[in-house]
Scaffold this motif. Structure first.
Motif, mmCIF file in Angstrom:
data_model
loop_
_atom_site.group_PDB
_atom_site.id
_atom_site.type_symbol
_atom_site.label_atom_id
_atom_site.label_comp_id
_atom_site.label_asym_id
_atom_site.label_seq_id
_atom_site.Cartn_x
_atom_site.Cartn_y
_atom_site.Cartn_z
ATOM 1 N N ALA A 139 0.825 -1.208 0.000
ATOM 2 C CA ALA A 139 0.000 0.000 0.000
ATOM 3 C C ALA A 139 0.859 1.257 0.000
ATOM 4 N N GLU A 140 1.936 1.212 0.760
ATOM 5 C CA GLU A 140 2.807 2.382 0.890
ATOM 6 C C GLU A 140 3.491 2.722 -0.427
ATOM 7 N N THR A 141 3.852 1.722 -1.196
ATOM 8 C CA THR A 141 4.608 1.961 -2.429
ATOM 9 C C THR A 141 3.727 2.069 -3.673
ATOM 10 N N ASP A 142 2.423 1.859 -3.539
ATOM 11 C CA ASP A 142 1.505 1.959 -4.671
ATOM 12 C C ASP A 142 1.031 3.405 -4.811
ATOM 13 N N PRO A 143 1.411 4.107 -5.866
ATOM 14 C CA PRO A 143 1.012 5.511 -5.998
ATOM 15 C C PRO A 143 -0.498 5.721 -6.021
ATOM 16 N N ALA A 144 -1.247 4.692 -6.429
ATOM 17 C CA ALA A 144 -2.703 4.839 -6.523
ATOM 18 C C ALA A 144 -3.369 4.812 -5.157
ATOM 19 N N VAL A 145 -2.723 4.238 -4.161
ATOM 20 C CA VAL A 145 -3.327 4.099 -2.823
ATOM 21 C C VAL A 145 -3.097 5.376 -2.031
ATOM 22 N N ARG A 146 -4.176 5.885 -1.444
ATOM 23 C CA ARG A 146 -4.079 7.107 -0.641
ATOM 24 C C ARG A 146 -4.492 6.887 0.806
ATOM 25 N N VAL A 147 -5.299 5.854 1.069
ATOM 26 C CA VAL A 147 -5.764 5.559 2.427
ATOM 27 C C VAL A 147 -5.720 4.050 2.616
ATOM 28 N N ILE A 148 -5.399 3.616 3.846
ATOM 29 C CA ILE A 148 -5.301 2.195 4.165
ATOM 30 C C ILE A 148 -6.310 1.853 5.254
ATOM 31 N N VAL A 149 -7.162 0.872 4.987
ATOM 32 C CA VAL A 149 -8.141 0.377 5.963
ATOM 33 C C VAL A 149 -7.662 -0.970 6.477
ATOM 34 N N ILE A 150 -7.761 -1.178 7.785
ATOM 35 C CA ILE A 150 -7.344 -2.431 8.411
ATOM 36 C C ILE A 150 -8.530 -2.992 9.179
ATOM 37 N N THR A 151 -8.859 -4.247 8.916
ATOM 38 C CA THR A 151 -10.011 -4.861 9.572
ATOM 39 C C THR A 151 -9.758 -6.356 9.744
ATOM 40 N N GLY A 152 -10.763 -7.062 10.265
ATOM 41 C CA GLY A 152 -10.643 -8.493 10.485
ATOM 42 C C GLY A 152 -11.718 -9.259 9.731
ATOM 43 N N ALA A 153 -11.401 -10.496 9.370
ATOM 44 C CA ALA A 153 -12.386 -11.355 8.714
ATOM 45 C C ALA A 153 -13.335 -11.932 9.761
ATOM 46 N N GLY A 154 -14.561 -12.193 9.342
ATOM 47 C CA GLY A 154 -15.511 -12.828 10.246
ATOM 48 C C GLY A 154 -16.018 -11.875 11.311
ATOM 49 N N ARG A 155 -16.133 -12.373 12.524
ATOM 50 C CA ARG A 155 -16.757 -11.588 13.593
ATOM 51 C C ARG A 155 -15.761 -10.970 14.569
ATOM 52 N N GLY A 156 -14.463 -11.004 14.248
ATOM 53 C CA GLY A 156 -13.475 -10.417 15.140
ATOM 54 C C GLY A 156 -12.510 -9.524 14.404
ATOM 55 N N PHE A 157 -11.939 -8.569 15.126
ATOM 56 C CA PHE A 157 -10.848 -7.750 14.587
ATOM 57 C C PHE A 157 -9.532 -8.489 14.804
ATOM 58 N N CYS A 158 -9.124 -8.645 16.046
ATOM 59 C CA CYS A 158 -7.948 -9.456 16.386
ATOM 60 C C CYS A 158 -8.012 -9.746 17.866
ATOM 61 N N ALA A 159 -8.133 -11.032 18.226
ATOM 62 C CA ALA A 159 -8.325 -11.449 19.615
ATOM 63 C C ALA A 159 -7.026 -11.522 20.397
ATOM 64 N N GLY A 160 -5.954 -10.887 19.894
ATOM 65 C CA GLY A 160 -4.691 -10.896 20.605
ATOM 66 C C GLY A 160 -3.785 -12.005 20.121
ATOM 67 N N ALA A 161 -2.736 -12.246 20.874
ATOM 68 C CA ALA A 161 -1.774 -13.281 20.500
ATOM 69 C C ALA A 161 -2.429 -14.650 20.524
ATOM 70 N N ASP A 162 -2.076 -15.473 19.560
ATOM 71 C CA ASP A 162 -2.619 -16.829 19.481
ATOM 72 C C ASP A 162 -2.220 -17.628 20.714
ATOM 73 N N ALA A 163 -3.192 -18.311 21.318
ATOM 74 C CA ALA A 163 -2.939 -19.062 22.549
ATOM 75 C C ALA A 163 -1.879 -20.137 22.360
ATOM 76 N N ARG A 164 -1.855 -20.755 21.187
ATOM 77 C CA ARG A 164 -0.851 -21.780 20.934
ATOM 78 C C ARG A 164 0.544 -21.171 20.868
ATOM 79 N N ALA A 165 0.632 -19.962 20.313
ATOM 80 C CA ALA A 165 1.922 -19.279 20.280
ATOM 81 C C ALA A 165 2.372 -18.912 21.689
ATOM 82 N N LEU A 166 1.427 -18.487 22.536
ATOM 83 C CA LEU A 166 1.761 -18.164 23.919
ATOM 84 C C LEU A 166 2.297 -19.394 24.648
ATOM 85 N N GLU A 167 1.684 -20.525 24.393
ATOM 86 C CA GLU A 167 2.150 -21.769 25.006
ATOM 87 C C GLU A 167 3.566 -22.094 24.528
ATOM 88 N N GLY A 168 3.842 -21.782 23.264
ATOM 89 C CA GLY A 168 5.170 -22.025 22.718
ATOM 90 C C GLY A 168 6.240 -21.182 23.399
#
Length: 283
Positions: A43-72
């Motif tokens: 997005a940063e290097t594409d001259p056509a892009v002027r605004v960046i939207v960040i969202t999540g798929a499904g019913r969540g944005f981001c529930a934090g660090a993955d529990a399996r990764a935390l266990e690791g």
């Protein structure tokens, strides 16, 4: 890069980065962080892009660090971000203060909008806070989360959150790690707009396209960098930098087009940002 846990899409002048692990409420992993930064770089290097939207798929944005990764982390006996040494570095090189995880958002040339469509916890809340503007779905749950895991505030949130909403409310949210809703976040000033879930993305895109259409890209770039640089400097330095930028931009094509559009009572037609239109950052 093959995207496995994110999705990248450009519609006219707005790029959308979607965290894409809906079965895990888009829980954060090293792979996601790597892909996310790659998408930001596109997005940063594409001259056509002027605004960046960040969202999540499904019913969540981001529930934090993955529990399996935390266990690791426990099994390894240390924290491992799970990112490669050659991870993309969008936003780096503008100011030394921005050359760190998530702080790199401050070095981007283009504004970022977080569309918080569902739970945002821990690093998910961090990501939303590092965006310039935040929209949220009504009833979305937010939390700093770290306290319940015996961890410190993550990725500079202890520095950023007090600057967004003030010391007292930030301290309470950081110490308690309690869940608070989008409506409270709006009252605190952390979220700019709250919409019913079905209306969230249309509202976000309406705002994003209006921003992209009516505001000069050079102005978007320099204004957001002024704001974030001013967090680290005195007012006289801010005034001096503003004068330098005024002298620079007043001779540019965006200023000429902006004045012409004002006189002709029409919307401006600003040119895309290109490397030749990106001056070196100020010291």
């Amino acid at each position: 890069m093959q995207l496995k846990v994110t999705h990248y899409h450009v519609d006219r002048s707005v790029a959308t980065i979607t965290l894409n692990r809906p079965e895990r409420l888009n829980a954060w992993t090293g792979r996601m962080h790597t892909e996310y930064r790659w998408c930001l770089q596109q997005a940063e290097t594409d001259p056509a892009v002027r605004v960046i939207v960040i969202t999540g798929a499904g019913r969540g944005f981001c529930a934090g660090a993955d529990a399996r990764a935390l266990e690791g982390h426990i099994q390894k006996g240390s924290y491992d971000p799970g990112t490669p040494a050659d991870i993309p570095k969008p936003g780096f090189g503008v100011r030394p203060e921005f050359d760190a995880d998530f702080a790199y958002h401050f070095g981007l040339a283009k504004p970022t909008i977080a569309a918080i469509n569902g739970p945002a916890a821990g690093v998910g809340l961090v990501l939303a806070c590092y965006c310039d503007i935040r929209f949220a779905a009504a009833g979305a749950k937010l939390t700093t989360a770290h306290g319940r895991l015996g961890l410190p505030a993550e990725y500079g949130l202890s520095w950023l959150l007090p600057r967004l909403i003030g010391l007292a409310p930030a301290m309470e949210l950081l110490l308690s790690s309690r869940i608070f809703l989008a409506e409270e976040a709006h009252r605190l000033g952390l979220v700019h707009q709250v919409h019913p879930a079905p209306e969230l993305m249309p509202a976000v895109y309406h705002y994003a396209h209006h921003l992209a259409r009516t505001i000069a890209p050079s102005s978007l770039r320099e204004t957001r960098r002024q704001v974030y640089a001013d967090l680290h400097r005195d007012v006289a330095s801010s005034v001096a930098d503003a004068q330098r930028l005024l002298d620079q931009l007043a001779t540019g094509p965006d200023f000429r087009e902006g004045v012409a559009a004002l006189l002709q009572k029409r919307e401006p037609n600003f040119l895309p940002l290109t490397p030749s239109r990106t001056p070196p950052p100020a010291n």
